[in-house]
Write a protein that holds these residues in place. Structure first.
Motif, PDB file in Angstrom:
ATOM      1  N   VAL A 138       9.999 -17.575 -34.760  1.00  0.00           N
ATOM      2  CA  VAL A 138      10.134 -16.765 -35.977  1.00  0.00           C
ATOM      3  C   VAL A 138      10.439 -17.644 -37.178  1.00  0.00           C
ATOM      4  O   VAL A 138       9.855 -17.501 -38.264  1.00  0.00           O
ATOM      5  CB  VAL A 138      11.227 -15.694 -35.779  1.00  0.00           C
ATOM      6  CG1 VAL A 138      11.489 -14.963 -37.082  1.00  0.00           C
ATOM      7  CG2 VAL A 138      10.808 -14.711 -34.692  1.00  0.00           C
ATOM      8  N   ILE A 139      11.344 -18.571 -36.985  1.00  0.00           N
ATOM      9  CA  ILE A 139      11.700 -19.465 -38.095  1.00  0.00           C
ATOM     10  C   ILE A 139      10.501 -20.323 -38.493  1.00  0.00           C
ATOM     11  O   ILE A 139      10.204 -20.497 -39.681  1.00  0.00           O
ATOM     12  CB  ILE A 139      12.894 -20.348 -37.690  1.00  0.00           C
ATOM     13  CG1 ILE A 139      14.135 -19.471 -37.468  1.00  0.00           C
ATOM     14  CG2 ILE A 139      13.161 -21.407 -38.754  1.00  0.00           C
ATOM     15  CD1 ILE A 139      15.333 -20.252 -36.956  1.00  0.00           C
ATOM     16  N   ALA A 140       9.796 -20.850 -37.487  1.00  0.00           N
ATOM     17  CA  ALA A 140       8.620 -21.676 -37.802  1.00  0.00           C
ATOM     18  C   ALA A 140       7.558 -20.861 -38.523  1.00  0.00           C
ATOM     19  O   ALA A 140       6.935 -21.332 -39.481  1.00  0.00           O
ATOM     20  CB  ALA A 140       8.047 -22.274 -36.509  1.00  0.00           C
ATOM     21  N   GLY A 141       7.345 -19.602 -38.093  1.00  0.00           N
ATOM     22  CA  GLY A 141       6.365 -18.757 -38.777  1.00  0.00           C
ATOM     23  C   GLY A 141       6.758 -18.466 -40.202  1.00  0.00           C
ATOM     24  O   GLY A 141       5.914 -18.464 -41.114  1.00  0.00           O
ATOM     25  N   ALA A 142       8.053 -18.212 -40.424  1.00  0.00           N
ATOM     26  CA  ALA A 142       8.513 -17.956 -41.794  1.00  0.00           C
ATOM     27  C   ALA A 142       8.314 -19.173 -42.682  1.00  0.00           C
ATOM     28  O   ALA A 142       7.886 -19.071 -43.835  1.00  0.00           O
ATOM     29  CB  ALA A 142       9.988 -17.544 -41.778  1.00  0.00           C
ATOM     30  N   LEU A 190       6.111 -21.651 -42.247  1.00  0.00           N
ATOM     31  CA  LEU A 190       4.681 -21.861 -42.499  1.00  0.00           C
ATOM     32  C   LEU A 190       4.135 -20.836 -43.477  1.00  0.00           C
ATOM     33  O   LEU A 190       3.309 -21.162 -44.341  1.00  0.00           O
ATOM     34  CB  LEU A 190       3.918 -21.783 -41.178  1.00  0.00           C
ATOM     35  CG  LEU A 190       4.186 -22.922 -40.177  1.00  0.00           C
ATOM     36  CD1 LEU A 190       3.417 -22.696 -38.890  1.00  0.00           C
ATOM     37  CD2 LEU A 190       3.814 -24.261 -40.786  1.00  0.00           C
ATOM     38  N   GLY A 191       4.589 -19.572 -43.363  1.00  0.00           N
ATOM     39  CA  GLY A 191       4.136 -18.558 -44.316  1.00  0.00           C
ATOM     40  C   GLY A 191       4.557 -18.874 -45.733  1.00  0.00           C
ATOM     41  O   GLY A 191       3.784 -18.712 -46.686  1.00  0.00           O
ATOM     42  N   SER A 192       5.800 -19.336 -45.894  1.00  0.00           N
ATOM     43  CA  SER A 192       6.275 -19.698 -47.228  1.00  0.00           C
ATOM     44  C   SER A 192       5.467 -20.846 -47.810  1.00  0.00           C
ATOM     45  O   SER A 192       5.093 -20.846 -48.982  1.00  0.00           O
ATOM     46  CB  SER A 192       7.758 -20.069 -47.159  1.00  0.00           C
ATOM     47  OG  SER A 192       8.515 -18.981 -46.672  1.00  0.00           O
ATOM     48  N   LEU A 193       5.188 -21.848 -46.963  1.00  0.00           N
ATOM     49  CA  LEU A 193       4.399 -22.981 -47.445  1.00  0.00           C
ATOM     50  C   LEU A 193       2.981 -22.557 -47.824  1.00  0.00           C
ATOM     51  O   LEU A 193       2.432 -23.016 -48.826  1.00  0.00           O
ATOM     52  CB  LEU A 193       4.347 -24.065 -46.372  1.00  0.00           C
ATOM     53  CG  LEU A 193       5.672 -24.771 -46.044  1.00  0.00           C
ATOM     54  CD1 LEU A 193       5.476 -25.774 -44.916  1.00  0.00           C
ATOM     55  CD2 LEU A 193       6.219 -25.459 -47.279  1.00  0.00           C
ATOM     56  N   GLY A 194       2.389 -21.651 -47.028  1.00  0.00           N
ATOM     57  CA  GLY A 194       1.054 -21.173 -47.354  1.00  0.00           C
ATOM     58  C   GLY A 194       1.016 -20.401 -48.663  1.00  0.00           C
ATOM     59  O   GLY A 194       0.116 -20.578 -49.489  1.00  0.00           O
ATOM     60  N   ALA A 195       2.030 -19.527 -48.865  1.00  0.00           N
ATOM     61  CA  ALA A 195       2.086 -18.771 -50.117  1.00  0.00           C
ATOM     62  C   ALA A 195       2.268 -19.697 -51.313  1.00  0.00           C
ATOM     63  O   ALA A 195       1.638 -19.524 -52.362  1.00  0.00           O
ATOM     64  CB  ALA A 195       3.230 -17.748 -50.053  1.00  0.00           C
ATOM     65  N   LEU A 196       3.121 -20.699 -51.152  1.00  0.00           N
ATOM     66  CA  LEU A 196       3.330 -21.648 -52.244  1.00  0.00           C
ATOM     67  C   LEU A 196       2.056 -22.411 -52.561  1.00  0.00           C
ATOM     68  O   LEU A 196       1.707 -22.613 -53.730  1.00  0.00           O
ATOM     69  CB  LEU A 196       4.449 -22.623 -51.863  1.00  0.00           C
ATOM     70  CG  LEU A 196       4.827 -23.684 -52.899  1.00  0.00           C
ATOM     71  CD1 LEU A 196       5.289 -23.013 -54.191  1.00  0.00           C
ATOM     72  CD2 LEU A 196       5.918 -24.598 -52.358  1.00  0.00           C
ATOM     73  N   ALA A 197       1.330 -22.832 -51.516  1.00  0.00           N
ATOM     74  CA  ALA A 197       0.074 -23.556 -51.751  1.00  0.00           C
ATOM     75  C   ALA A 197      -0.950 -22.666 -52.454  1.00  0.00           C
ATOM     76  O   ALA A 197      -1.686 -23.113 -53.344  1.00  0.00           O
ATOM     77  CB  ALA A 197      -0.473 -24.069 -50.423  1.00  0.00           C
TER      78      ALA A 197
END
Length: 394
Positions: free
Chosen positions: A237-241, A243-250
């Motif tokens: 869950v932490i890893a998914g959160a 990665l999702g944050s990094l994707g949104a930022l990109a």
């Protein structure tokens, strides 16, 4: 007791038999001690001689035996070794007790200790004057370290490990689950030598505090670990959160760059548009009379006025085909008058061999001033290009 001994010696002298035989005795061949405590190496000798003995203690250890303590001529001598501040005779030598103590024992004190006794007037049997004692310094286990290997989720398998960095002899390990749900584990789930405990097919009920005890002959130490079994993988869950944050930022950065580039391109095109020179563009044609200065126009107008009279010789063109003269007031009065005040007499062109009669233009309504009067008052005539019937300027 002394009288009996003296009597025995006297009897032996009378019989000519010598009873003076030297022998060293040890209380035990193995001494165990716990690190940091005192160790005693028990030893004594028997002799009928009243002379002082010569006693030496040595430690047989790699790379070879070395002397640690001696008694010669009534003097105790401690050799320069690691044991010097911690070793000595436990009793006075004249008691025939040659036991040795070692304080604050260390693991490196372990080894084989050899005691040798010699008396001047005593006979010695082979190896009877030597005593051997093995010292083993036990080291209690250091506080062990408990670790969890694996992902503690429902249905998974994990391994609990326990290890101590020192201990002599090597410690054994025992795992158990603490109350309120007390549980003791046995092989094959538990390996007492390696200190591992395998838990398979985890469930939420298996959560709790697990304690490992490392123990040997010198003592024991414990460590504990809290096992929390989760229904889902917290790490996932932490890893998914993340990665999702990094994707949104990109994504945000990508669209921001696109927007900035679009605005910059639009601004540059707006700035370069007015200054752009098109090579294939055709410049608008401007009448030559519109580009000429007023003085040139006035000069040509005067010249045209002066030629107006002479053109009658060659024939005048119709009013629609000749240049009209506009005064400064904007009224149309026809061609400029001849000098002398009378307008020139223009003969109309012949039509079908018959000459047309010239018609004077009607007088301007509103009492317009005649051109001769305007000329006398200094008015400047302006020539306006005439328009032919086809609509082009002449």
């Amino acid at each position: 007791m002394g009288a009996l001994r003296r009597a025995a010696l006297a009897l032996a002298a009378l019989l000519g038999v010598s009873l003076a035989v030297l022998e060293v005795h040890v209380g035990t061949s193995l001494v165990l001690s716990v690190e940091g405590q005192q160790a005693v190496l028990p030893a004594w000798y028997t002799s009928h001689s009243q002379n002082e003995p010569y006693v030496t203690w040595m430690l047989n250890k790699n790379p070879g035996p070395f002397q640690i303590l001696s008694y010669i001529g009534g003097v105790v001598k401690v050799e320069e070794t690691d044991l010097k501040p911690r070793v000595g005779f436990l009793h006075p030598i004249f008691t025939h007790n040659i036991s040795v103590f070692i304080n604050a024992t260390r693991e490196q004190d372990s080894g084989q200790y050899m005691c040798t006794v010699n008396v001047v007037d005593d006979s010695i049997k082979l190896h009877k004057n030597i005593g051997l004692i093995n010292l083993t310094v036990l080291v209690p286990p250091a506080a062990p370290t408990c670790q969890l290997h694996g992902n503690a989720v429902v249905g998974a398998n994990v391994t609990l490990s326990c290890s101590s960095r020192k201990g002599k002899p090597s410690p054994m390990y025992q795992w158990q689950r603490q109350p309120p749900t007390l549980q003791v584990f046995f092989p094959p789930a538990q390996d007492r030598v390696k200190g591992t405990l395998k838990l398979t097919n985890l469930s939420l009920e298996m959560s709790g505090v697990y304690v490992c005890r490392a123990e040997n002959q010198a003592g024991s130490k414990n460590c504990s670990i809290v096992l929390e079994v989760h229904s889902t993988s917290t790490k996932a869950v932490i890893a998914g959160a993340v990665l999702g944050s990094l994707g949104a930022l990109a994504t945000i950065i990508f669209f921001a760059q696109k927007l900035v580039g679009y605005r910059r391109k639009k601004r540059d095109s707006q700035e370069e548009g007015p200054n752009e020179i098109k090579e294939d563009a055709v410049a608008p044609k401007t009448p030559s009379w519109a580009r000429r200065p007023a003085s040139d126009t006035m000069s040509k107008t005067s010249t045209l006025s002066s030629l107006a009279g002479s053109r009658q010789t060659y024939g005048a063109r119709a009013p629609s085909d000749t240049a009209s003269i506009l005064t400064t007031t904007g009224s149309y009065r026809g061609p400029p008058p001849r000098p002398g005040g009378r307008p020139p007499s223009l003969s109309p062109p012949a039509v079908n061999g018959t000459s047309r009669r010239r018609q004077d233009p009607p007088a301007a309504p509103g009492g317009s001033v005649p051109p001769s009067s305007l000329a006398r008052t200094g008015a400047v005539p302006v020539m306006v290009p005439a328009q032919s019937r086809a609509g082009s300027l002449v």
